[in-house]
Design an enzyme around this catalytic site. Structure first.
Site, mmCIF file in Angstrom:
data_model
loop_
_atom_site.group_PDB
_atom_site.id
_atom_site.type_symbol
_atom_site.label_atom_id
_atom_site.label_comp_id
_atom_site.label_asym_id
_atom_site.label_seq_id
_atom_site.Cartn_x
_atom_site.Cartn_y
_atom_site.Cartn_z
ATOM 1 N N HIS A 147 -3.186 7.335 2.808
ATOM 2 C CA HIS A 147 -3.631 6.263 2.372
ATOM 3 C C HIS A 147 -5.074 5.937 2.902
ATOM 4 O O HIS A 147 -5.460 5.966 4.143
ATOM 5 C CB HIS A 147 -2.679 5.036 2.811
ATOM 6 C CG HIS A 147 -3.005 3.475 2.643
ATOM 7 N ND1 HIS A 147 -3.360 3.387 1.284
ATOM 8 C CD2 HIS A 147 -3.282 2.317 3.475
ATOM 9 C CE1 HIS A 147 -3.898 2.011 1.345
ATOM 10 N NE2 HIS A 147 -3.597 1.492 2.558
ATOM 11 N N ASN B 157 -10.158 -0.190 0.435
ATOM 12 C CA ASN B 157 -8.794 0.078 0.446
ATOM 13 C C ASN B 157 -8.075 -0.585 -0.935
ATOM 14 O O ASN B 157 -8.029 -1.644 -1.075
ATOM 15 C CB ASN B 157 -8.114 -0.668 1.441
ATOM 16 C CG ASN B 157 -6.635 -0.849 1.500
ATOM 17 O OD1 ASN B 157 -5.651 -0.460 0.715
ATOM 18 N ND2 ASN B 157 -5.863 -1.146 2.721
ATOM 19 N N CYS C 171 0.794 -1.389 0.033
ATOM 20 C CA CYS C 171 -0.073 -0.086 0.021
ATOM 21 C C CYS C 171 0.891 1.218 0.042
ATOM 22 O O CYS C 171 0.177 2.219 -0.303
ATOM 23 C CB CYS C 171 -0.886 0.030 1.220
ATOM 24 S SG CYS C 171 -2.104 -1.424 1.318
#
Ligand code: ACO
Length: 319
Positions: free
Chosen positions: A246, A276, A113
């Site tokens: 994020h 996500n 990520c």
């Protein structure tokens, strides 16, 4: 040495939307549990024949259009992904071919990520030093293919998507500073252990996560990274126009904003819409805020990522 500036942004989400209510009908979960724990309302899932490079291509074309450039202008392609089309060639090389960009250097970055933050940091150095003049930096993932869709602890959290930026030299605006970190001893708290050897998948091909450990690490590491970078750059939290973290989870984002001292209304959040999306999440959120005119030229932005490895990082820039 000049600055390296983001000149255009783009993004792409696959057509198919999986809502929380659809998940309610398939596994033992509820919209109330998912929204209250994560803020996620829906995620997008790529079609069977859609690859990471296809998502990357759509986002890249949007970013090039926004920058007023064409594929032939690009001389560097970096793709951040954990879900490459294949073991090799890299997804960046596949994207280069799909874009028809003959001579551009192309490689992938794997920091899960945090991949886009790592990739943007590398591209910034390569453009600011003059070795390359037009970098395409893409975060693209089909994370849905790493999930056990019967595991309610993980499958509700993730989705597919892509985001891209075009980075070119600039005399005034650009990246002001970067900070990257990693702690490999924490690899076990978020991982996919499966690998291919002798023609077979060895190990678990599905994502495993210790959610609470990831939560604690994300808030601590990103908080410290932001404070270090802001102090080194002489920029106060109150000077930030936008914080673009994020997009994993609203509770992590809110805890982080409070820790760094950034007002909630200065935080760009898109996690509700797409969950996500790993390396795609930061450029997706950036592109959203550019296109709805929240982000405009001359503003100061802090971008942050955290993910498997564990890895984390921050980019401070004048847009
Ligand atoms: N629906 C309903 N119940 C669920 C679900 C679900 N989807 N998932 C877990 N539960 C249950 C558990 O089974 C458990 O039940 P039990 O007490 O009967 O055993 C209960 O809910 C509590 O489970 P916890 O794991 O303790 O729940 P927690 O409050 O910690 O929330 C969560 C879990 C949302 C994953 C949280 O730990 C978190 O946000 N962690 C961060 C993880 C993250 O964002 N990961 C993304 C990847 S990493 C990154 O990008 C940074």
């Amino acid at each position: 040495m000049s600055y390296a500036r983001i000149r255009g942004t783009g993004s792409y989400l696959p057509e198919r939307v999986v809502t929380n209510s659809e998940l309610e009908s398939r596994i033992d979960t509820s919209d109330e549990w998912i929204v209250s724990r994560t803020g996620i309302e829906a995620r997008h899932v790529a079609a069977d024949d859609e690859l990471t490079s296809d998502l990357a291509l759509a986002a890249a074309r949007n970013a090039l259009d926004a920058a007023g450039l064409v594929p032939g202008d690009v001389d560097l392609i970096i793709v951040a992904t954990t879900t490459p089309d294949m073991i090799f060639p890299s997804t960046a090389c596949i994207l280069q071919d799909k874009l028809g960009v003959g001579a551009a250097a192309a490689f992938d970055v794997q920091a899960v990520c945090t991949g886009f933050i790592y990739a943007l940091t590398i591209a910034e150095r390569m453009v600011a030093t003059g070795s390359h003049r037009c970098a395409l930096v893409v975060g693209a993932e089909v994370f849905s293919r790493l999930l056990d869709w019967n595991d309610r602890r993980t499958c509700v959290l993730f989705g597919d998507g892509a985001g891209a930026v075009v980075v070119t030299p600039d005399a005034e605006h650009g990246v002001l500073g970067t900070h990257l970190g990693a702690d490999g001893s924490l690899g076990h708290i978020l991982r996919v252990t499966g690998g291919i050897s002798e023609g077979q998948v060895r190990g678990n091909p599905f994502l495993e996560m210790d959610g609470q450990a990831v939560f604690r690490l994300a808030v601590r590491a990103l908080g410290e990274s932001a404070q270090k970078l802001l102090a080194e750059s002489g920029v106060g939290a109150e000077d930030l126009d936008w914080f673009i973290p994020h997009q994993a989870n609203m509770r992590i984002i809110n805890a982080l904003a409070d820790k760094v001292g950034i007002a909630r209304e200065r935080v760009v959040t898109t996690v509700a819409r797409h969950g996500n999306t790993s390396a795609a999440s930061v450029p997706l959120a950036l592109d959203t805020a550019v296109r709805d005119a929240r982000v405009s030229a001359g503003q100061t932005l802090l971008l942050q990522g955290v993910g498997g490895g564990m890895t984390w990082g921050s980019v401070l820039l004048r847009y």
